[in-house]
Design a protein around this motif. Structure first.
Motif, PDB file in Angstrom:
ATOM      1  N   ALA A   9     -12.998  -5.779  12.350  1.00 19.68           N
ATOM      2  CA  ALA A   9     -12.685  -6.509  11.119  1.00 19.68           C
ATOM      3  C   ALA A   9     -13.381  -5.956   9.883  1.00 19.68           C
ATOM      4  CB  ALA A   9     -13.063  -7.984  11.290  1.00 19.68           C
ATOM      5  N   ALA A  10     -14.339  -5.029  10.059  1.00 22.70           N
ATOM      6  CA  ALA A  10     -15.135  -4.563   8.923  1.00 22.70           C
ATOM      7  C   ALA A  10     -14.706  -3.201   8.396  1.00 22.70           C
ATOM      8  CB  ALA A  10     -16.619  -4.507   9.308  1.00 22.70           C
ATOM      9  N   GLY A  11     -13.719  -2.586   9.010  1.00 20.65           N
ATOM     10  CA  GLY A  11     -13.320  -1.240   8.620  1.00 20.65           C
ATOM     11  C   GLY A  11     -12.370  -1.203   7.440  1.00 20.65           C
ATOM     12  N   TYR A  12     -12.046   0.021   7.052  1.00 20.37           N
ATOM     13  CA  TYR A  12     -11.179   0.254   5.888  1.00 20.37           C
ATOM     14  C   TYR A  12      -9.794  -0.357   6.054  1.00 20.37           C
ATOM     15  CZ  TYR A  12      -7.829   2.912   3.070  1.00 20.37           C
ATOM     16  OH  TYR A  12      -6.798   3.266   2.246  1.00 20.37           O
ATOM     17  N   ILE A  13      -9.228  -0.242   7.241  1.00 15.35           N
ATOM     18  CA  ILE A  13      -7.825  -0.614   7.429  1.00 15.35           C
ATOM     19  C   ILE A  13      -7.639  -2.077   7.787  1.00 15.35           C
ATOM     20  CG2 ILE A  13      -7.549  -0.178   9.915  1.00 15.35           C
ATOM     21  CD1 ILE A  13      -5.214   1.063   7.059  1.00 15.35           C
ATOM     22  N   ALA A  14      -8.718  -2.777   8.189  1.00 13.65           N
ATOM     23  CA  ALA A  14      -8.600  -4.159   8.652  1.00 13.65           C
ATOM     24  C   ALA A  14      -7.944  -5.099   7.625  1.00 13.65           C
ATOM     25  CB  ALA A  14      -9.964  -4.695   9.071  1.00 13.65           C
TER      26      ALA A  14
END
Length: 313
Positions: A9-14
């Motif tokens: 949930a913390a990444g660029y694409i989330a």
């Protein structure tokens, strides 16, 4: 209302996945990430349960399932090397998986997932967003309807510059990301297969941690490709305008304009998945085999039909 869980949930694409879940009027009930910088969830699903430990997330998903409130889909935005494991978890939890690219790092991983699909009766869906881009669909139809005796001549150039953090992150570790071709190029290679048919030849001319280039031949096209995360590869005239990204696809010398509409492609992908028209495991096989070969191929250097940007290396 369909229920979703999200891994990564913390990444660029989330955030694009959160937006797409909201777009299809579904609910995100649980999310997992070892990093707790996930305040973006509040903009979309403030009531979602959140976990930083997989074991607690696993227990929560299992409790929901046993209570008859199991999730319908688990969206996977974790680092590339974890996709295989997380898709298996989703299927065994009684949910269908929606996985970001690259689906897996090697083509034989697809075979194992097909077995898990068969065992569980659940399905893997993947985000191959260029397959639903109107300009790409139109090009595919044009190629299909045109009888050419000669193959199309295609140049693919994609430079998306990254800072010094890139090589220090999991993305800079080939064992975790699959290398640059997997990490930033796999959806373009899928697009080429989608438009021009089966892959017939795969040659690598250049390979470093930050850039790669080669030649691909398909049923209907001869393709020179160049991928890079190095800002120095962005053409000087483009850099002068402050741009850090350069994307170009030419077919027989004609530029294919498809830069618009990218932010909506995840929404469209989710619409198709919920309608039962998602792209499954086998649709990914050619692209995954392509990048796996590129990762392990012998680099031949500047010989044959190589991309013009290599002359400047």
């Amino acid at each position: 209302m369909k229920k979703f869980a999200l891994i990564g949930a913390a990444g660029y694409i989330a955030p694009r996945h959160m937006q797409a879940i909201k777009h299809v009027e579904a609910d995100l009930v649980a999310a997992l990430d070892p990093n707790d910088s996930v305040g973006i969830i509040d903009s979309h699903f403030p009531d979602a349960s959140f976990f930083t430990e997989f074991e607690r997330f696993d227990r929560h998903i299992d409790k929901l399932r046993r209570a008859g409130e199991g999730v319908n889909y688990i969206s996977i935005c974790s680092p590339n090397y974890l996709h295989d494991s997380h898709m298996r978890f989703a299927l065994r939890s009684g949910a269908d998986a929606i996985c970001e690219k690259p689906l897996v790092l090697n083509p034989w991983n697809i075979d194992g997932l097909l077995e898990v699909e068969k065992d569980t009766g659940r399905k893997v869906n993947t985000i191959l967003q260029l397959r639903v881009h109107p300009a790409i669909v139109a090009l595919k139809e044009k190629v299909k309807s045109t009888q050419n005796s000669k193959k199309y001549e295609v140049d693919l150039t994609y430079i998306t510059s990254r800072g010094k953090w890139y090589l220090q992150s999991w993305k800079g570790d080939t064992k975790k990301s699959g290398g640059i071709a997997s990490n930033i190029g796999v959806h373009f290679f899928d697009m080429l297969h989608f438009i021009f048919g089966d892959l017939q030849e795969n040659i690598v001319h250049h390979m470093t941690d930050t850039k790669a280039a080669g030649y691909l031949e398909y049923e209907s096209a001869r393709v020179r490709w160049f991928l890079s995360v190095d800002i120095e590869d962005v053409p000087a005239e483009v850099r002068a305008t402050g741009q850090r990204t350069f994307r170009s696809i030419t077919v027989n010398g004609e530029e294919i304009e498809f830069s618009g509409g990218f932010t909506e492609l995840h929404n469209r992908s989710y619409e198709e998945i919920l309608a039962g028209r998602g792209f499954g495991l086998e649709e990914n096989r050619t692209a995954i085999a392509t990048v796996s070969h590129i990762r392990n191929a012998t680099v031949v250097g500047l010989q044959g039909d190589y991309h013009p940007f290599l002359k400047e290396q």
